[in-house]
Design an enzyme around this catalytic site. Sequence first.
Site, mmCIF file in Angstrom:
data_model
loop_
_atom_site.group_PDB
_atom_site.id
_atom_site.type_symbol
_atom_site.label_atom_id
_atom_site.label_comp_id
_atom_site.label_asym_id
_atom_site.label_seq_id
_atom_site.Cartn_x
_atom_site.Cartn_y
_atom_site.Cartn_z
ATOM 1 N N GLY A 48 0.864 -1.008 -0.238
ATOM 2 C CA GLY A 48 0.084 -0.040 0.460
ATOM 3 C C GLY A 48 1.129 1.547 -0.004
ATOM 4 N N GLY B 299 -0.481 4.234 -0.190
ATOM 5 C CA GLY B 299 -0.938 5.478 0.326
ATOM 6 C C GLY B 299 -0.517 6.432 2.047
ATOM 7 N N PHE B 300 -0.903 6.929 2.594
ATOM 8 C CA PHE B 300 -0.757 7.867 3.852
ATOM 9 C C PHE B 300 0.539 7.024 4.067
ATOM 10 C CE2 PHE B 300 -4.138 9.910 2.429
ATOM 11 C CZ PHE B 300 -3.409 12.198 2.398
ATOM 12 N N GLU C 157 -18.114 17.619 3.266
ATOM 13 C CA GLU C 157 -17.228 18.718 2.355
ATOM 14 C C GLU C 157 -18.441 18.291 0.873
ATOM 15 O OE1 GLU C 157 -13.272 18.656 4.093
ATOM 16 O OE2 GLU C 157 -13.928 16.987 2.659
HETATM 17 C C1 LIG Z 1 -12.715 10.495 0.443
HETATM 18 C C2 LIG Z 1 -12.175 10.422 1.117
HETATM 19 C C3 LIG Z 1 -11.476 12.033 2.002
HETATM 20 C C4 LIG Z 1 -11.185 11.722 3.304
HETATM 21 N N1 LIG Z 1 -10.676 12.958 4.175
HETATM 22 C C5 LIG Z 1 -9.822 12.863 5.011
HETATM 23 C C6 LIG Z 1 -9.399 14.226 5.833
HETATM 24 O O1 LIG Z 1 -10.072 15.167 4.969
HETATM 25 N N2 LIG Z 1 -8.744 14.279 5.978
HETATM 26 C C7 LIG Z 1 -8.257 13.028 6.814
HETATM 27 O O2 LIG Z 1 -7.473 13.092 6.885
HETATM 28 N N3 LIG Z 1 -8.646 11.915 6.522
HETATM 29 C C8 LIG Z 1 -9.229 11.771 5.411
HETATM 30 N N4 LIG Z 1 -9.767 10.425 4.955
HETATM 31 C C9 LIG Z 1 -9.062 9.079 5.516
HETATM 32 C C10 LIG Z 1 -7.669 9.226 5.038
HETATM 33 O O3 LIG Z 1 -7.756 8.844 3.291
HETATM 34 C C11 LIG Z 1 -7.207 7.670 4.886
HETATM 35 O O4 LIG Z 1 -7.380 7.631 6.352
HETATM 36 C C12 LIG Z 1 -5.724 7.289 4.911
HETATM 37 O O5 LIG Z 1 -5.979 7.168 3.752
HETATM 38 C C13 LIG Z 1 -5.913 6.298 5.332
HETATM 39 O O6 LIG Z 1 -4.096 5.731 4.834
HETATM 40 P P1 LIG Z 1 -3.516 4.482 4.939
HETATM 41 O O7 LIG Z 1 -2.110 4.665 4.406
HETATM 42 O O8 LIG Z 1 -4.035 3.449 5.886
HETATM 43 O O9 LIG Z 1 -4.508 3.328 3.218
HETATM 44 P P2 LIG Z 1 -4.574 4.769 2.010
HETATM 45 O O10 LIG Z 1 -3.753 6.042 1.350
HETATM 46 O O11 LIG Z 1 -6.201 3.748 1.773
HETATM 47 O O12 LIG Z 1 -3.486 3.460 0.576
HETATM 48 C C14 LIG Z 1 -3.765 2.240 0.736
HETATM 49 C C15 LIG Z 1 -2.902 1.793 -0.648
HETATM 50 O O13 LIG Z 1 -3.261 0.782 -0.511
HETATM 51 C C16 LIG Z 1 -3.827 0.176 -1.385
HETATM 52 N N5 LIG Z 1 -3.752 -1.278 -1.893
HETATM 53 C C17 LIG Z 1 -5.115 -2.059 -1.032
HETATM 54 N N6 LIG Z 1 -5.441 -3.141 -1.385
HETATM 55 C C18 LIG Z 1 -4.209 -4.146 -2.144
HETATM 56 C C19 LIG Z 1 -3.813 -4.790 -2.495
HETATM 57 N N7 LIG Z 1 -4.775 -5.570 -2.488
HETATM 58 N N8 LIG Z 1 -2.237 -5.087 -3.682
HETATM 59 C C20 LIG Z 1 -1.659 -4.448 -3.599
HETATM 60 N N9 LIG Z 1 -2.323 -2.114 -2.922
HETATM 61 C C21 LIG Z 1 -3.218 -2.632 -2.455
HETATM 62 C C22 LIG Z 1 -4.065 0.809 -2.307
HETATM 63 O O14 LIG Z 1 -4.519 1.001 -3.988
HETATM 64 C C23 LIG Z 1 -3.898 2.011 -1.598
HETATM 65 O O15 LIG Z 1 -3.295 2.961 -2.538
HETATM 66 C C24 LIG Z 1 -10.511 10.171 3.381
HETATM 67 C C25 LIG Z 1 -11.332 9.384 2.623
HETATM 68 C C26 LIG Z 1 -11.521 9.613 1.657
HETATM 69 C C27 LIG Z 1 -11.963 8.053 0.846
#
Ligand SMILES: Cc1cc2nc3c(=O)[nH]c(=O)nc-3n(C[C@H](O)[C@H](O)[C@H](O)COP(=O)(O)OP(=O)(O)OC[C@H]3O[C@@H](n4cnc5c(N)ncnc54)[C@H](O)[C@@H]3O)c2cc1C
Length: 413
Positions: free
Chosen positions: A11, A13-14, A170
């Site tokens: 992943g 993501g963040f 939003e």
């Molecule tokens: C519309 C929206 C608005 C938001 N607004 C806010 C905000 O204003 N402020 C805030 O703090 N938070 C906000 N959030 C929440 C925030 O975006 C999440 O809490 C954050 O992205 C979580 O980070 P993460 O690294 O856990 O996962 P993510 O950032 O979701 O990253 C997960 C990554 O894993 C990859 N992945 C998943 N499964 C697989 C797999 N099986 N194989 C390969 N790759 C995979 C995905 O492609 C993705 O790139 C918002 C979320 C959304 C959807």
Amino acid sequence: MTSVPTVVIVGAGFGGLNAARALSRAPAQVVLVDRNNYHLFQPLLYQVATAGLEPEEIAKPVRAVLRGQKNFDFRMVDVTRVDFAARRLETSAGPIAYDFLVLAPGGETNFFGLASMQRHGLGLKDIPDAIAIRNHVLTCFEQAMLEPDAERRRALLTFIVVGGGPTGVEMAGALSELIRLVLVKDYPRLNIKDVRILLLEATDTLLAALPERLREAAGKTLWRKYIEVRFGASVADYDGKRIQLKSGEAIPSGTVIWAAGVRASPLNATLGLAAARQGRIAVEPTLQVQGHPEVFIIGDAAYREENGEPLPMVAPVAIQMGRAVARNIIRQLRGQPLQPFRYRDQGTLATIGRNAAVANVFGVQASGFIAWVMWLGIHIIQLIGFRNKLFVLINWAWDYFFYERAARLITRD
Ligand SMILES: Cc1cc2nc3c(=O)[nH]c(=O)nc-3n(C[C@H](O)[C@H](O)[C@H](O)COP(=O)(O)OP(=O)(O)OC[C@H]3O[C@@H](n4cnc5c(N)ncnc54)[C@H](O)[C@@H]3O)c2cc1C
């Protein structure tokens, strides 16, 4: 064969991206895997959905972000399973071995088992979702212009957002501005009185994480933007034409945007580990998985409580966990004891359109213009890449001064 251990991060993501960056000087090879080749700034997705920004302005290719990091490699694959005993990932392009594993697959839209909503409603979690909403909303206007029947026209111009959290608020605010400030000029024959935007919330409050004063300020702003807020409004069914509430009320509408919840990525369910609330997996204070000291779970996919409350599924939790997990892997490599994770809560922000936001950050409570400026500054700082920051700023300035939305295209797959 590398002589250093391999840390595989699932992943970009963040959480995953910050873990990879924080491991730049670790004596380890870092392999980041994601099904997409980009890191997405999800907090601005609603602006792509409402034609304010283009997708590439809120996303950046992972290889470009981590280009300068010598111990880094990226694989664009879908992870399907983890073999903990063999220390191996099963992926769409074959197995990937690891010495340490960081799982950061994030979450997905939670429809709470409402199959009809999953079929006909519009979620907002990734770029295709945002483009689907943009296409759908703009298409509703085109169809409304062709629709001679007044009832059917009003249904096409009734937009329902479900969920009174930051995303729902939003989304509703941005939709109202898109329609009332921009589309009204594109459709001069449109009777604006036919347009309705409803924000449905099942509980009796919006933006539950904020203090009451700010919640009230948000409610008033939504009202000024002609958004009808309904409390205690639980959805029972939606067939694509009419939403049915549990109270028995039915509202004809061709558009329901579901911003009512998220749950952990479906990858969690394949791990064979006990799941906590929202499918998240409970981790040790060190973010390790119980019984697997070489495996860590972070971000939306992980479950941890602090002061008796679950940590929220928000970007700062994922970012801080990403950095903490990197520190712990480095400590483990050095044979030092691992440190427990503690979340530093920086507060909550939500914008409800131009000059209007509510903020409870860094100990400061604000609403209106000041909060909006804080929101703009914080989001620009957090966006990845100078080009993205610049283009988003230009777009926002253009929208602000000329009441325009650049990305009003209806695109097809
Ligand atoms: C519309 C929206 C608005 C938001 N607004 C806010 C905000 O204003 N402020 C805030 O703090 N938070 C906000 N959030 C929440 C925030 O975006 C999440 O809490 C954050 O992205 C979580 O980070 P993460 O690294 O856990 O996962 P993510 O950032 O979701 O990253 C997960 C990554 O894993 C990859 N992945 C998943 N499964 C697989 C797999 N099986 N194989 C390969 N790759 C995979 C995905 O492609 C993705 O790139 C918002 C979320 C959304 C959807």
